[in-house]
Design an enzyme around this catalytic site. Structure first.
Site, PDB file in Angstrom:
ATOM      1  N   THR A 183     -33.473  25.027  11.738  1.00  0.00           N
ATOM      2  CA  THR A 183     -34.549  25.103  11.904  1.00  0.00           C
ATOM      3  C   THR A 183     -35.398  25.977  10.544  1.00  0.00           C
ATOM      4  O   THR A 183     -36.695  25.582  10.472  1.00  0.00           O
ATOM      5  CB  THR A 183     -35.266  25.768  13.293  1.00  0.00           C
TER       6      THR A 183
ATOM      7  N   ASP B 183     -30.923  20.941  14.021  1.00  0.00           N
ATOM      8  CA  ASP B 183     -29.924  21.867  13.629  1.00  0.00           C
ATOM      9  C   ASP B 183     -30.574  22.256  12.064  1.00  0.00           C
ATOM     10  O   ASP B 183     -30.625  21.353  11.222  1.00  0.00           O
ATOM     11  CB  ASP B 183     -28.851  21.404  13.233  1.00  0.00           C
TER      12      ASP B 183
ATOM     13  N   ASP C 158     -28.258  19.769  19.878  1.00  0.00           N
ATOM     14  CA  ASP C 158     -29.236  20.507  18.760  1.00  0.00           C
ATOM     15  C   ASP C 158     -30.257  19.449  18.430  1.00  0.00           C
ATOM     16  O   ASP C 158     -30.073  18.656  17.661  1.00  0.00           O
ATOM     17  CB  ASP C 158     -28.309  21.130  17.828  1.00  0.00           C
TER      18      ASP C 158
ATOM     19  N   GLU D 176     -29.740  23.246  23.079  1.00  0.00           N
ATOM     20  CA  GLU D 176     -30.131  24.640  22.589  1.00  0.00           C
ATOM     21  C   GLU D 176     -31.242  25.254  23.088  1.00  0.00           C
ATOM     22  O   GLU D 176     -31.267  26.346  23.567  1.00  0.00           O
ATOM     23  CB  GLU D 176     -30.157  24.555  21.051  1.00  0.00           C
TER      24      GLU D 176
HETATM   25  P1  2AM Z   1     -30.334  26.245  14.257  1.00  0.00           P
HETATM   26  O1  2AM Z   1     -31.367  25.794  12.970  1.00  0.00           O
HETATM   27  O2  2AM Z   1     -30.314  24.995  15.238  1.00  0.00           O
HETATM   28  O3  2AM Z   1     -30.879  27.435  15.092  1.00  0.00           O
HETATM   29  C1  2AM Z   1     -27.159  28.417   9.983  1.00  0.00           C
HETATM   30  O4  2AM Z   1     -26.174  29.399   9.704  1.00  0.00           O
HETATM   31  C2  2AM Z   1     -26.580  27.575  11.010  1.00  0.00           C
HETATM   32  O5  2AM Z   1     -26.557  28.889  12.470  1.00  0.00           O
HETATM   33  C3  2AM Z   1     -27.735  26.681  11.788  1.00  0.00           C
HETATM   34  O6  2AM Z   1     -26.882  25.610  12.113  1.00  0.00           O
HETATM   35  C4  2AM Z   1     -28.645  27.384  12.771  1.00  0.00           C
HETATM   36  O7  2AM Z   1     -28.866  26.463  13.678  1.00  0.00           O
HETATM   37  C5  2AM Z   1     -27.847  28.439  13.310  1.00  0.00           C
HETATM   38  N1  2AM Z   1     -28.532  29.717  13.410  1.00  0.00           N
HETATM   39  C6  2AM Z   1     -29.381  30.050  12.310  1.00  0.00           C
HETATM   40  N2  2AM Z   1     -30.010  31.510  12.649  1.00  0.00           N
HETATM   41  C7  2AM Z   1     -29.344  31.693  13.860  1.00  0.00           C
HETATM   42  C8  2AM Z   1     -29.606  32.817  14.794  1.00  0.00           C
HETATM   43  N3  2AM Z   1     -30.285  33.870  14.499  1.00  0.00           N
HETATM   44  N4  2AM Z   1     -28.620  32.748  15.826  1.00  0.00           N
HETATM   45  C9  2AM Z   1     -28.149  31.815  16.216  1.00  0.00           C
HETATM   46  N5  2AM Z   1     -27.610  30.663  15.385  1.00  0.00           N
HETATM   47  C10 2AM Z   1     -28.710  30.791  14.240  1.00  0.00           C
HETATM   48 CA    CA Z   2     -28.003  24.683  15.434  1.00  0.00          CA
HETATM   49 CA    CA Z   3     -31.389  24.065  16.535  1.00  0.00          CA
HETATM   50 CA    CA Z   4     -32.160  27.877  16.669  1.00  0.00          CA
END
Ligand code: 2AM
Ligand code: CA
Ligand code: CA
Ligand code: CA
Length: 280
Positions: free
Chosen positions: A99, A97, A94, A74
């Site tokens: 964050t 996952d 990732d 990612e």
């Molecule tokens: P992440 O924490 O790795 O970004 C939650 O709905 C999921 O979607 C999480 O797995 C998160 O992964 C991802 N996510 C959250 N906000 C996002 C964003 N703005 N764009 C893309 N993915 C997102």
């Molecule tokens: Ca994610």
């Molecule tokens: Ca992530």
């Molecule tokens: Ca992210």
């Protein structure tokens, strides 16, 4: 388990060791006061130094062991860039996952490492280093949590089901309102037993894999959110498809997984009007 590459087991075991060590980096950061949070594409798209450090640690470790392997991580894929997925052994990563959960100190986060060979998802590792829950599977082995077999639920009826939904990354008003409308049908017309959102695609999928919830649907996810978890879902006896009922595509930006195909079918039928745009 029948390996498609003579060293496949070694690949998996090496990744497992690295993921466990990477868990320490995440755990230590989680216990410290929050460090700087940056935004990427929008105010819901967050990254911290820990996301980058964990991804670097995993890729450096795997690259040192297997110099000819490819990576889809990612924090290494630059915004909007086309992802190149080849037949070579490829690690889909990732580093954190969830964050947003990490930043808010909600202990629902996962390090995700999936392995593809010939563009087939072969192995998955999903590790929550805060709760010390380690989920693993390879094609043909069954799925495990901390070494014990796990199984998806046998619920066929929405009225007996807890379903996970999440808003996803596409926050355009037409997307949100069409999604909420489908969700309302699910909850009111079909009288689903409950709804949850854990804030991590991988944790959502592990909840399905271990049978705690019965289904999960989300639009806007990326390959690194679901690659590792997809192997674990299948090996736990669950199903994974696209929300429109077509076969699951790890690059397809949306996912529907359930314990049973009957439940997938009911949920899919209720989400036909969602105005999702992968680019949004
Ligand atoms: P992440 O924490 O790795 O970004 C939650 O709905 C999921 O979607 C999480 O797995 C998160 O992964 C991802 N996510 C959250 N906000 C996002 C964003 N703005 N764009 C893309 N993915 C997102
Ligand atoms: Ca994610
Ligand atoms: Ca992530
Ligand atoms: Ca992210």
């Amino acid at each position: 388990f029948t390996a498609v590459h003579p060293d496949e087991q070694k690949f998996f075991n090496t990744a497992l060791g690295l993921v466990k060590s990477a868990g320490r980096i995440v755990r230590e950061a989680f216990e410290q006061p929050a460090s700087a949070v940056e935004t990427k594409s929008s105010n819901t798209d967050l990254v911290t130094e820990t996301d980058r450090a964990v991804e670097r640690y995993l890729i450096d470790g795997l690259h040192a062991a297997f110099p000819d392997h490819k990576f889809i991580g990612e924090e290494s894929v630059s915004g909007g860039a086309k992802i190149e997925w080849t037949d070579a052994p490829t690690w889909i990563i990732d580093p954190i996952d969830g964050t947003t959960n990490f930043v808010h100190r909600i202990p629902l986060i996962a390090i995700c490492v999936g392995l593809s060979i010939n563009k087939e998802l072969r192995g998955g590792i999903v590790y929550n280093p805060i709760t010390n829950e380690l989920y693993t599977a390879q094609v043909g082995t069954g799925a495990f949590k901390n070494g014990f077999p796990i199984h998806a639920s046998s619920t066929q009826d929405l009225s007996a089901a807890v379903v996970v939904t999440q808003l996803g990354s596409d926050r355009r008003p037409e997307m949100i309102s069409s999604f909420i409308q489908s969700y309302q049908t699910l909850m009111l017309k079909h009288n689903a037993q409950g709804n949850r959102s854990f804030g991590s695609a991988a944790i959502n999928m592990m909840m399905v894999a271990q049978g705690s919830v019965d289904g999960y649907i989300e639009y806007g996810i990326h390959a690194w959110d679901v690659a590792a978890a997809a192997v674990i879902i299948r090996e736990a006896g669950g199903t994974i498809i696209s929300p429109d009922g077509s076969p699951f595509n790890v690059m397809g930006r949306c996912v529907l997984c359930t314990g049973t195909p009957q439940l997938s079918s009911t949920i899919s039928t209720n989400f036909t009007h969602v105005q999702f745009q992968a680019e949004a």
